[in-house]
Design a protein around this motif. Sequence first.
Motif, short mmCIF file in Angstrom:
data_model
loop_
_atom_site.label_atom_id
_atom_site.label_comp_id
_atom_site.label_asym_id
_atom_site.label_seq_id
_atom_site.Cartn_x
_atom_site.Cartn_y
_atom_site.Cartn_z
N ASN A 59 2.97 -49.75 46.71
CA ASN A 59 2.58 -48.72 45.76
C ASN A 59 3.51 -47.53 45.95
O ASN A 59 4.53 -47.64 46.63
CB ASN A 59 1.10 -48.36 45.90
CG ASN A 59 0.72 -47.91 47.28
OD1 ASN A 59 1.53 -47.31 47.99
ND2 ASN A 59 -0.49 -48.21 47.70
N ASP A 60 3.16 -46.39 45.40
CA ASP A 60 4.08 -45.26 45.42
C ASP A 60 4.22 -44.59 46.78
O ASP A 60 5.11 -43.78 46.97
CB ASP A 60 3.67 -44.22 44.37
CG ASP A 60 2.27 -43.69 44.59
OD1 ASP A 60 1.50 -44.30 45.34
OD2 ASP A 60 1.95 -42.64 44.01
N HIS A 61 3.39 -44.91 47.75
CA HIS A 61 3.51 -44.24 49.05
C HIS A 61 3.64 -45.17 50.25
O HIS A 61 3.87 -44.71 51.35
CB HIS A 61 2.34 -43.27 49.27
CG HIS A 61 1.02 -43.93 49.41
ND1 HIS A 61 0.28 -44.34 48.34
CD2 HIS A 61 0.31 -44.26 50.51
CE1 HIS A 61 -0.84 -44.89 48.77
NE2 HIS A 61 -0.84 -44.87 50.07
N CYS A 62 3.49 -46.49 50.07
CA CYS A 62 3.66 -47.39 51.21
C CYS A 62 3.85 -48.84 50.77
O CYS A 62 3.61 -49.19 49.62
CB CYS A 62 2.48 -47.28 52.17
SG CYS A 62 0.97 -48.03 51.56
N LEU A 63 4.29 -49.65 51.72
CA LEU A 63 4.36 -51.09 51.57
C LEU A 63 3.14 -51.68 52.27
O LEU A 63 2.68 -51.14 53.26
CB LEU A 63 5.62 -51.66 52.20
CG LEU A 63 6.95 -51.18 51.64
CD1 LEU A 63 8.09 -51.72 52.50
CD2 LEU A 63 7.12 -51.62 50.21
N ILE A 64 2.65 -52.80 51.78
CA ILE A 64 1.50 -53.45 52.39
C ILE A 64 1.90 -54.88 52.71
O ILE A 64 2.37 -55.61 51.84
CB ILE A 64 0.28 -53.41 51.45
CG1 ILE A 64 -0.09 -51.95 51.17
CG2 ILE A 64 -0.89 -54.19 52.05
CD1 ILE A 64 -1.11 -51.76 50.08
#
Length: 73
Positions: A59-64
């Motif tokens: 998403n716009d603030h992290c990778l999962i």
Amino acid sequence: MVHLKIQGTVIGHNVKYTIVRCQSIAFPNKDIDVEVYDMEKPLKEGDLYSGELILSYFNDHCLIGVEKKEEKE
């Protein structure tokens, strides 16, 4: 499937995942936060983490990602 090799510092965690902050090679002044699910051994804040993940979402603030399990023969 996208595999990621990451190395960074644990900056937080909860029951479901651990957050690892990694430095970008392409953009040295940017950090990338990665939420690592299904981590085999629990780590605490400040610990170093190095491992291979399967990218599940971003998403716009992290990778999962999910920690890649060793395949047994």
